[in-house]
Design a protein around this motif. Structure first.
Motif, PDB file in Angstrom:
ATOM      1  N   GLY A 115      19.224  15.163 -85.276  1.00 44.13           N
ATOM      2  CA  GLY A 115      19.881  16.193 -84.479  1.00 44.13           C
ATOM      3  C   GLY A 115      19.065  16.548 -83.251  1.00 44.13           C
ATOM      4  N   HIS A 116      19.751  16.803 -82.147  1.00 45.93           N
ATOM      5  CA  HIS A 116      19.070  17.046 -80.866  1.00 45.93           C
ATOM      6  C   HIS A 116      18.204  18.304 -80.921  1.00 45.93           C
ATOM      7  N   PHE A 117      18.827  19.429 -81.232  1.00 43.07           N
ATOM      8  CA  PHE A 117      18.086  20.689 -81.289  1.00 43.07           C
ATOM      9  C   PHE A 117      16.969  20.608 -82.330  1.00 43.07           C
ATOM     10  N   GLU A 118      17.295  20.048 -83.494  1.00 46.67           N
ATOM     11  CA  GLU A 118      16.322  19.968 -84.578  1.00 46.67           C
ATOM     12  C   GLU A 118      15.065  19.199 -84.156  1.00 46.67           C
TER      13      GLU A 118
ATOM     14  N   THR B  30      17.259  21.418 -91.802  1.00 46.71           N
ATOM     15  CA  THR B  30      18.617  20.938 -91.568  1.00 46.71           C
ATOM     16  C   THR B  30      19.243  20.474 -92.880  1.00 46.71           C
TER      17      THR B  30
ATOM     18  N   GLN C 249      12.856  21.476 -81.806  1.00 44.56           N
ATOM     19  CA  GLN C 249      12.754  22.888 -82.150  1.00 44.56           C
ATOM     20  C   GLN C 249      11.337  23.451 -82.121  1.00 44.56           C
TER      21      GLN C 249
ATOM     22  N   HIS D  41      14.676  28.048 -75.938  1.00 41.86           N
ATOM     23  CA  HIS D  41      15.062  26.635 -75.872  1.00 41.86           C
ATOM     24  C   HIS D  41      16.098  26.422 -74.778  1.00 41.86           C
TER      25      HIS D  41
ATOM     26  N   HIS E  77      26.883  22.984 -85.443  1.00 38.79           N
ATOM     27  CA  HIS E  77      26.857  23.661 -86.736  1.00 38.79           C
ATOM     28  C   HIS E  77      27.313  22.680 -87.821  1.00 38.79           C
TER      29      HIS E  77
ATOM     30  N   ASP F 229      19.464  31.847 -81.620  1.00 42.73           N
ATOM     31  CA  ASP F 229      19.744  30.461 -82.008  1.00 42.73           C
ATOM     32  C   ASP F 229      20.684  29.863 -80.980  1.00 42.73           C
ATOM     33  N   THR F 230      20.189  28.895 -80.220  1.00 45.25           N
ATOM     34  CA  THR F 230      21.012  28.288 -79.169  1.00 45.25           C
ATOM     35  C   THR F 230      21.528  26.909 -79.549  1.00 45.25           C
ATOM     36  N   ASN F 231      21.348  26.516 -80.796  1.00 47.59           N
ATOM     37  CA  ASN F 231      21.855  25.211 -81.246  1.00 47.59           C
ATOM     38  C   ASN F 231      23.386  25.218 -81.214  1.00 47.59           C
TER      39      ASN F 231
END
Length: 364
Positions: free
Chosen positions: A326-329, A265, A332, A43, A362, A357-359
């Protein structure tokens, strides 16, 4: 297998010509002619991802987000960007970013979430403008078929579910060959009148260079007269976001629970519940506040995206539920989509999905 061969496959799927102007896509680090051993799909190409590539003996990283977004003035290892790039260079690892070139594909970034939700009758939420061009040129009657076929072979003439589309009108061209010219017809210093056909074809923007090259190669004239114009027409398969319908309507609470489960999430943010059934869903992976108006215009019951600000949540105007997952979510599924595409085209080559995991966000 070379970097060029793999990235060419990606560019046929997600042409870089359609990436947003602010973006930085394509080969960011490395040599296009470099031989590839294994490919890591990630990602984000962070330093930890480069470490993973080294461990997995991968010398090409294909990432969604570009690690180099703004211009680099120095490589001193003082930032996470510099450290990742420096380590990739030291270890002969190429990095290719696809980002918004994939965002605008109907079966791109949003496909994973749309599939997971079971969306049917999908279409683009915000069709891209300027993606179609019209070429108009003038060809001697006897050379029409040859030029026409060359343009079609280069990608011109495609319109929706149709190919080899064109329009022709008959006329007379005039020109006077000057000293130094090598005219196909006519005499130097004398005005020549030639029966010609005005040939017009539509072409996708990313085929422009190939089409013009083919035109100049196939056309008999030494100097080819042509014009290109941008069309207002849009493509049904190109643009930001996706909108579709569920097979069966569900409650707002059920949708929220489903999204949390699908995306893994612990929480999602949303505007006030409207007490309505959800059937028509609009979604846009990544930052999508700019598309709220389009979601409402498309009569979506809900708009799923990321990075909404405080005042954005008012914009639903009691007609469209807004959900920030969420952006990463929201993005994904991108790695899976890229691997599926490459594996289909290179079935005997190793494509590895990054486990890093680059999110950066947290939850507590």
């Amino acid at each position: 297998m070379t970097v060029h061969e793999i990235t060419t496959c990606l560019q046929k799927w997600a042409p870089l010509a359609y990436a947003e102007d602010f973006d930085n896509v394509g080969l960011l680090v490395g040599d296009a002619n470099q031989k590839v051993t294994h490919v890591l799909i990630a990602h984000d190409a962070l330093e930890t991802v480069v470490d993973e590539a080294i461990l997995e003996k991968c010398n090409l990283i294909i990432c969604f987000h570009p690690i180099i977004f703004k211009g680099l003035k120095r490589l001193t290892n003082n930032t996470y960007v510099e450290r990742a790039v420096t380590k990739a260079i030291k270890n002969d690892i190429a990095i290719y970013a696809i980002h918004t070139a994939l965002d605008v594909q109907l079966n791109g970034v949003n496909k994973g979430l749309a599939d997971a939700l079971g969306l049917q009758k999908r279409s683009v939420l915000m069709p891209s403008k300027g993606s179609l061009l019209k070429l108009s040129t003038y060809v001697p009657h006897e050379n029409l078929n040859e030029v026409q076929n060359a343009l079609f072979d280069a990608g011109a003439g495609a319109l929706g579910d149709y190919s080899e589309c064109s329009f022709t009108t008959e006329g007379t061209g005039s020109f006077t060959p000057l000293e130094g010219s090598t005219p196909y017809v006519g005499e130097k210093g004398q005005r020549h009148l030639e029966p010609e056909t005005n040939l017009q074809v539509v072409l996708p923007k990313h085929c422009k260079n190939a089409v013009i090259t083919s035109l100049q190669k196939a056309h008999p004239y030494e100097t080819v007269a042509y014009e290109l114009s941008v069309l207002e027409n849009t493509r049904s398969d190109l643009g930001m976001g996706c909108v579709g319908t569920l097979a069966k309507s569900i409650s707002e609470q059920e949708l929220l629970k489903t999204l949390k489960a699908i995306l893994g999430t612990p929480c999602v943010r949303h505007s006030a519940l409207l007490g309505k059934k959800i059937e028509r869903i609009a979604l846009l992976g990544g930052s999508g506040s700019f598309a709220i108006g389009a979601a409402k215009q498309q009569k979506a019951d809900v708009f799923i995206t990321a990075d909404l600000k405080y005042h954005d949540f008012y914009s639903g105007e009691n007609s469209c539920l807004l959900i920030d997952v969420g952006h990463f979510e929201s993005e994904q599924f991108t790695k899976k989509i890229i691997i599926e595409h490459l594996s289909k085209n290179f079935p005997n080559f190793a494509f590895i999905s990054s486990k890093t995991d680059t999110n950066p966000v947290h939850y507590f």
